[in-house]
Design a protein around this motif. Sequence first.
Motif, PDB file in Angstrom:
ATOM      1  N   LEU A 110       0.812  -1.216   0.000  1.00 16.83           N
ATOM      2  CA  LEU A 110       0.000   0.000   0.000  1.00 16.83           C
ATOM      3  C   LEU A 110       0.848   1.270   0.000  1.00 16.83           C
ATOM      4  N   PRO A 111       1.667   1.519   1.028  1.00 11.85           N
ATOM      5  CA  PRO A 111       2.532   2.704   0.989  1.00 11.85           C
ATOM      6  C   PRO A 111       3.843   2.437   0.269  1.00 11.85           C
ATOM      7  N   SER A 112       4.023   1.201  -0.221  1.00 11.76           N
ATOM      8  CA  SER A 112       5.224   0.801  -0.961  1.00 11.76           C
ATOM      9  C   SER A 112       6.475   0.862  -0.083  1.00 11.76           C
ATOM     10  N   GLY A 113       6.357   0.339   1.122  1.00  5.09           N
ATOM     11  CA  GLY A 113       7.428   0.445   2.088  1.00  5.09           C
ATOM     12  C   GLY A 113       8.677  -0.351   1.760  1.00  5.09           C
ATOM     13  N   ALA A 114       9.774   0.356   1.500  1.00  2.67           N
ATOM     14  CA  ALA A 114      11.051  -0.324   1.288  1.00  2.67           C
ATOM     15  C   ALA A 114      11.547  -0.938   2.592  1.00  2.67           C
ATOM     16  N   ASP A 115      11.131  -0.361   3.725  1.00  2.00           N
ATOM     17  CA  ASP A 115      11.488  -0.947   5.008  1.00  2.00           C
ATOM     18  C   ASP A 115      10.837  -2.323   5.172  1.00  2.00           C
ATOM     19  N   ALA A 116       9.564  -2.434   4.770  1.00  3.97           N
ATOM     20  CA  ALA A 116       8.874  -3.722   4.829  1.00  3.97           C
ATOM     21  C   ALA A 116       9.494  -4.726   3.866  1.00  3.97           C
ATOM     22  N   ALA A 117       9.898  -4.257   2.689  1.00  2.96           N
ATOM     23  CA  ALA A 117      10.553  -5.141   1.719  1.00  2.96           C
ATOM     24  C   ALA A 117      11.839  -5.703   2.294  1.00  2.96           C
ATOM     25  N   ASN A 118      12.599  -4.848   2.986  1.00  6.83           N
ATOM     26  CA  ASN A 118      13.854  -5.289   3.569  1.00  6.83           C
ATOM     27  C   ASN A 118      13.634  -6.317   4.669  1.00  6.83           C
ATOM     28  N   VAL A 119      12.615  -6.089   5.502  1.00  6.86           N
ATOM     29  CA  VAL A 119      12.281  -7.036   6.573  1.00  6.86           C
ATOM     30  C   VAL A 119      11.958  -8.406   5.974  1.00  6.86           C
ATOM     31  N   LEU A 120      11.088  -8.418   4.977  1.00  3.94           N
ATOM     32  CA  LEU A 120      10.635  -9.686   4.387  1.00  3.94           C
ATOM     33  C   LEU A 120      11.766 -10.401   3.659  1.00  3.94           C
ATOM     34  N   ALA A 121      12.550  -9.658   2.889  1.00  3.86           N
ATOM     35  CA  ALA A 121      13.651 -10.272   2.141  1.00  3.86           C
ATOM     36  C   ALA A 121      14.706 -10.835   3.082  1.00  3.86           C
ATOM     37  N   ARG A 122      15.033 -10.067   4.105  1.00  2.00           N
ATOM     38  CA  ARG A 122      16.036 -10.518   5.066  1.00  2.00           C
ATOM     39  C   ARG A 122      15.595 -11.800   5.776  1.00  2.00           C
TER      40      ARG A 122
END
Length: 273
Positions: A110-122
Motif C-alpha cells: 500500500l505505501p510501498s514500504g522499502a522498510d517492509a521489503a527489507n524485513v521480508l527479504a532478510r
Amino acid sequence: MSSVVVATLVGFSSPAVAAVEAPHVGAKSAYVIDSAGTVHYGKRHTKRMPVASLVKVMTAYVVLSEAQLSDVIRVDAIDVRYAARGGAATAGLRAGERFTVRDLLYALMLPSGADAANVLARHYGPGKTAFVAKMNRAARALGLSDTRYTNADGMPTPANGGHSTAADQVRLAQHAMRSSVFRTIVGKPVHRVAKTAVHRAHVWHNTNKLLDRADDVLGVKTGFTRAAGYCLLFAGERNGREVVGVLLGDQNERRFTTAERLLDYADDQIAFG
C-alpha cells in the motif's frame, strides 16, 4: 419490424463500433490483456526497462509462496536505515516492532514500504541476496524471460540494475492475482493496524489512486524512480473478464487517467468483440 428498418439500425450501429479508438498513451511502454488472452493494447511492451516499485509484486509473490500469514517478524534497525538512506518510500516501521506477515505485506504494497521489503527479504532469504535469487528463480519459472531482479524493492542499484518489460509485468500480475490474499491486499484503499504490545498503531494508504477513480478496479501497484519514471500496474473487471495492464515511464497523474481510459477501451472491445 421491417427488414428495411433492421438494416437501417444495423447500418447505424456499425460505424459507432468502428469509431472506438485506442486512447493516446504517453507512457514509454504499455501493455493491456484480458483473462481470455485478448491483447487490447501494446506499445514497446517487450522493451527492457526499470520498473521501480513494481518489483514489490514479485517480493509479495515469493513471500506468499512460502510464508504463513501469521508468522511474526521483528523489524531491525538495518531495515529502517536501508529505506531512509536510499530515500525510498517507507511504511514508517521502527526498529524493535514486530508484525505478522499479513501486516507486512500491507506495509509493502500500500505505501510501498522499502522498510517492509527489507524485513521480508532478510527473513525469507534468509538474507537479501538469497531472497533476490528466489525472485529470479520465480521469474524464470513463470516464463518472465526479460526480467531480472537485483533487490526486493526496485530502488536503483549502482551497477547491473534490474529490468523487466511491460509484457512480463502483466504476466506476473496475472499470476499474483490468482492469490486471494494478494487480491485483497492490493485492492484495499487503506489498512489500519491497531497498537499492540509489540508495535505502534499504523495507517497505510494505498498509493494507487485508480482505486478511487474507476469502478471495479482490483489493484495492483504504483512505482517511481528517476530512472523508471512513474509506473502503474493495474487490473479491473470488465464485461466478465479480468483486464490487466501496465504503464511504464509515464507522468504521475496521467498514468491513472490513461489506465482508466485503457480499461474503458478494453471494455468496449470485449463488448463489441
